[in-house]
Design an enzyme around this catalytic site. Structure first.
Site, PDB file in Angstrom:
ATOM      1  N   TYR A  57      13.641 -18.959 -20.789  1.00 25.62           N
ATOM      2  CA  TYR A  57      13.402 -19.531 -22.124  1.00 25.62           C
ATOM      3  C   TYR A  57      12.905 -18.485 -23.124  1.00 25.62           C
ATOM      4  CZ  TYR A  57       8.473 -20.937 -20.820  1.00 25.62           C
ATOM      5  OH  TYR A  57       7.172 -21.008 -20.428  1.00 25.62           O
ATOM      6  N   GLU A  58      13.012 -18.841 -24.386  1.00 21.27           N
ATOM      7  CA  GLU A  58      12.718 -17.884 -25.483  1.00 21.27           C
ATOM      8  C   GLU A  58      13.590 -16.639 -25.403  1.00 21.27           C
ATOM      9  OE1 GLU A  58      11.021 -19.136 -27.715  1.00 21.27           O
ATOM     10  OE2 GLU A  58       9.833 -20.660 -26.690  1.00 21.27           O
ATOM     11  N   GLY A  59      14.819 -16.815 -24.926  1.00 19.39           N
ATOM     12  CA  GLY A  59      15.736 -15.674 -24.815  1.00 19.39           C
ATOM     13  C   GLY A  59      15.717 -15.124 -23.407  1.00 19.39           C
TER      14      GLY A  59
END
Lengths: 597, 597
Positions: free
Chosen positions: A439-441
């Protein structure tokens, strides 16, 4: 389950000796963070983490969240009370601006505090983390009216926050976003669309929820340059500014996940009944820029999750290794001793501890750069710190999450068969940790950011600056007697990084696919080298304390040995990553879709 | 969930070209395994795995097993029917002796079959795996009467099997075993004690369960040389040899585990009501030797689990990467293409495929050595094969499980956020796989076996023999044009192994603690080098096929590239492991219990 003890000794050592806490607290705007204040905050946070967040973490895993027939999402037992205590203690505003009710402390001070929250209850902490990120985004991009209306309650934690980017067809690729917004006559907008993977999208811990939603205006250009950002609350506000009428937004399902069960991951539907009322945040079509403020803030925090989870896994494994009696001492033959006496168990524990310390040192150092970039009066100093922050943010996120989740997964091994049994508790940390590289890239996204935007775009300038600084550390190490293994380890690492950088700059011009294929291996290489750098600095600082007769000599001696262990165990893999960078691209290019059997 | 397709092409290639199937089937006693028979068996097994075992795997995870109030353990839906089909098809006896109802096929032929079972349903397959291991132990150690009474039903699968070693205070350390057995007047024994972590200890898939239990006789010496082995059935047999009266054995709890939920992990209590009736298997006080027959057999099988789980994870990740559309082609800018076009996704998939092929090649080659050791008429040839089996069994178990579980864990990353959602199915494989480095002897135990019993005890003789053989492969590689990266990769690996071996032999004499601390890194080093060796052999064989114009040229070309990818990605870490072997022991020795902060 082992109780959590905040690693205050390690934290203070790194804050003081590696990250330069004194220099940071001397910066204009950071003067409130006196040594006494910092110590008190860390003490209190440690107590709160151990006393409030840790005890409800397992219930979060076992009970999870539930979507009721009426659309409410219920949270595990004790979570509502813990949230109340968290809000009342004012933890969310720790590093947020004083103007909006925060305490305005440096990031360097808030980073160890967040680490403690993540160590003890990551699923819970994702909620305040969203508040902080959203507060930053609103502060920078929203109109004064929006700020006055929403920001104080987000900073206090009376209201919750979410970020809504992902859609089924738009995960890493936000250009594919379809949610849309129509202007209404009163200057507000009506938002329509479905968003998935929305952490804390619906719950009743707070009396309102402030969603930030990426959507397209009717006339928007295609791609990411046609995305605007809207503030869409769960409840519209009444005349007194209190939550009133329900807005047209609801949670239609929650995910059944591998970990972080205490954090509801929602599919959110906007505008099923005529349109969710929303307000434009910032300029039209520039929503992604604002969302990236929120995301960059969150990315650093996810890196800290790696260190926090790794620390807890280490603590749990160490406690087990100290209490579990099995086998005989391999050297003395003595029975009845805990498994910590076995060299391989020691090796596993040190490999956890060394990784945690390397991550922590890098993250705290980066937090200090962040503060320096924002507060230092000398533009040259501030500019350099900002360049380091920009270059190393994908490493702080990408590498610390890879290392942190691997540490949690590895920690299971210390427990043997007991590690596979859920009651032991270590499995939850491994399951929870698996999301952080995603998550978050994802790590792949971080690596592309690193290689493309942070290195190739500027021709490797900041990276060369960093390499020069690494060489200065090697020089300092050479002055210390007995530091041969540390010198050699770091010198070899820097050589590998330098060679990989040359390769990358050359490949970036001509062989784009190979450069992309090398991105993740390059990220691992740079992360490992940064880890070695920090461990070398740790050894230097510890040696300085030993020489000066400051503090606990045994502790400082153990840090020097830990750095040697790092150089023997993790540093050597940098050279392997260099080889991958240089030579995996060619065979990889031979594989088109048909060649995967 | 992606359907499973047996990787028959890869399996046949490795069987034929690397493991020497023709040579094995020419051995006396192996003649039944004609090419047609082998092909038919693999085809049928692939169908059974895909059609019967794969479809019930997820139900196994979701429903798990349950201990009812009356002591029965229920299994997931469809498992009883699948077991019936499995038994009726005669799969358990595949490589078991014809005398007891087996088909007597070589291990080389049964190994790919087991791989398919593990790929599709590891929790289920643990049961027949126990039958096979137990059949081997009984065949070798039990009296004729015991064999005639129990073996045919174990071989057919009408009755289930268990192995009972672990007790709460006796995990890796069997010397601490407390279960006891008292002789009865009729020549049988009464067994008392509690055993934990007993896979398939209680269930109703079979009409009886045959437990093999380690326990102490009244006059037994302390330690592992006082352990005897007892056969204790769930039901005693009536006059017709059918299950009759219930024996004094029961399951008192089952574990709540991270994975393999379909396999009940039982705490078994023996003798609560006066003593469980048991029969001594083999000689008194030599039970551990017999149990080790069962365990060694099982250890190889657990290594195969690593390959099987890795293969399935690869298949699932590949299918997802082919169907998931996201982002643009980094090179052409084209949209609407599946994520397999992204270089980093390709890199992740190739790193799964390369690891699976390396593990599979090593395991099948080891299976062929096993057959050669057992059947070759020339004692020199058989002896050499046996030495290789002995040396590399801990590598087959220790390294293939480490690599296999890591591959499953890594595969989640290909799915991005979807990988963290349980419905996708990949998370189950990662959870299931986490046990394989733990059970049947942890990686630490395997490494101690490798370093202590298999290398130091004989002064490294077999290892030197293996290194000479590796050098011969390098010579063969040098004759092939364009094989530079493969030659270099393997040559560097063999150099590292050779250096590590010298270090180990020297350290083993003087620095015992350092040698033990180096054991796991040495296992990783040797495993990696063996992987490189097998990938080099794969490339050589593929090149031979290409030169001869045999078969599918594109497939064979892809194998050469896969070997190059291995050399760029995995082989370089061998040098890092060498450094760990040589230099982690010194700092590690500085850490006594007080130095872990």
């Amino acid at each position: 389950m082992t109780e959590y003890a905040a690693p205050l000794r390690d934290m203070h050592f790194i804050l003081r000796e590696l990250a330069g806490l004194d220099a940071v607290t001397a910066l204009p705007g950071c003067e409130e963070a006196t040594p006494d204040v910092v110590e008190a905050i860390l003490d209190e946070a440690g107590k709160f983490a151990a006393g409030v967040l840790a005890p409800i973490n397992r219930a979060g895993d076992l009970q999870g969240c539930r979507l009721e027939a009426d659309g409410r999402v219920t949270t595990p037992e004790g979570w509502k009370e813990a949230w109340q205590q968290y809000v009342e203690a004012g933890w969310i505003g720790l590093s947020l601006p004083v103007d909006y009710g925060g305490q305005g402390l440096p990031k360097l001070v808030s980073t160890p505090v967040w680490e403690m929250w993540f160590s003890t209850n990551m699923a819970f902490t994702m909620l305040p983390q969203l508040n902080v990120s959203q507060a930053e985004a609103l502060r920078i991009a929203a109109s004064d009216t929006l700020k006055q209306t929403w920001l104080p309650k987000v900073v206090s934690g009376e209201w919750g926050s979410t970020m809504n980017l992902t859609e089924p067809q738009a995960g890493s690729d936000l250009a594919a976003t379809r949610a849309r917004a129509e202007p209404a006559a009163d200057g507000t907008y009506r938002v329509f669309g479905q968003k998935i993977f929305i952490s804390w999208g619906e719950h009743e811990l707070t009396e309102n929820i402030v969603h930030l939603v990426l959507a397209r205006l009717p006339d928007a250009p295609a791609g990411v340059k046609g995305l605007s950002l809207f503030l869409v609350p769960k409840f519209l506000l009444d005349a007194d500014g209190r939550p009133g009428a329900k807005n047209d937004v609801r949670c239609i399902s929650i995910e059944h996940k591998l970990g972080i069960h205490g954090s509801p991951t929602c599919t959110m539907s906007y505008g099923d009944a005529g349109g969710a009322v929303g307000w434009l945040v910032g300029e039209p079509n520039r929503g992604l820029e604002t969302m990236f403020i929120m995301m960059n803030e969150a990315r650093f925090g996810v890196g800290v999750q790696g260190a926090g989870l790794g620390e807890r896994a280490y603590q749990m494994a160490l406690a087990y290794a100290r209490e579990r009696v099995q086998g005989r001492d391999a050297i003395t033959g003595e029975a009845g001793k805990p498994i910590l006496c076995h060299p391989d168990v020691k090796r596993m524990l040190l490999s956890l501890r060394a990784r945690v310390m390397a991550m922590r040192a890098l993250l705290y150092t980066a937090a200090a750069w962040f503060d320096t970039a924002h507060h230092h009066p000398d533009a040259t100093v501030a500019g350099k710190a900002q360049r380091y922050v920009d270059l190393l943010m994908p490493v702080a996120k990408g590498w610390c999450t890879e290392v942190g989740q691997q540490a949690c997964w590895d920690a299971i091994q210390v427990f043997g068969g007991m590690g596979f049994v859920e009651e032991t508790g270590i499995a939850q940390f491994a399951r929870d940790s698996r999301i952080i590289t995603i998550y978050e890239g994802t790590t792949g996204i971080q690596a592309n950011d690193l290689v493309g935007r942070k290195i190739l775009r500027e021709g490797g300038e900041t990276l060369r600056e960093l390499i020069a600084e690494l060489r200065a550390t090697i020089t300092a190490l050479r002055a210390e007697p007995g530091f041969g293994p540390i010198v050699d380890g770091l010198a070899e690492n820097v050589g590998a990084l330098s060679e990989a950088t040359h390769w990358l700059l050359a490949a970036g011009k001509e062989r784009h696919a190979e450069a992309l294929a090398a991105a993740v291996p390059f990220l691992h290489l740079l992360g490992t080298v940064c880890g070695s750098w920090q461990m070398a600095r740790l050894a230097l600082a510890a040696r300085r304390c030993l020489a000066a007769g400051e503090g606990d000599a045994a502790y400082h001696a153990s840090l020097v040995e830990l750095a040697c262990f790092w150089m023997a165990t993790f540093a050597p893999h940098a050279a392997a990553h260099l080889r991958t960078v240089q030579s995996a691209g060619a065979p990889l290019a031979a594989f088109d879709d048909t060649a995967f059997y």
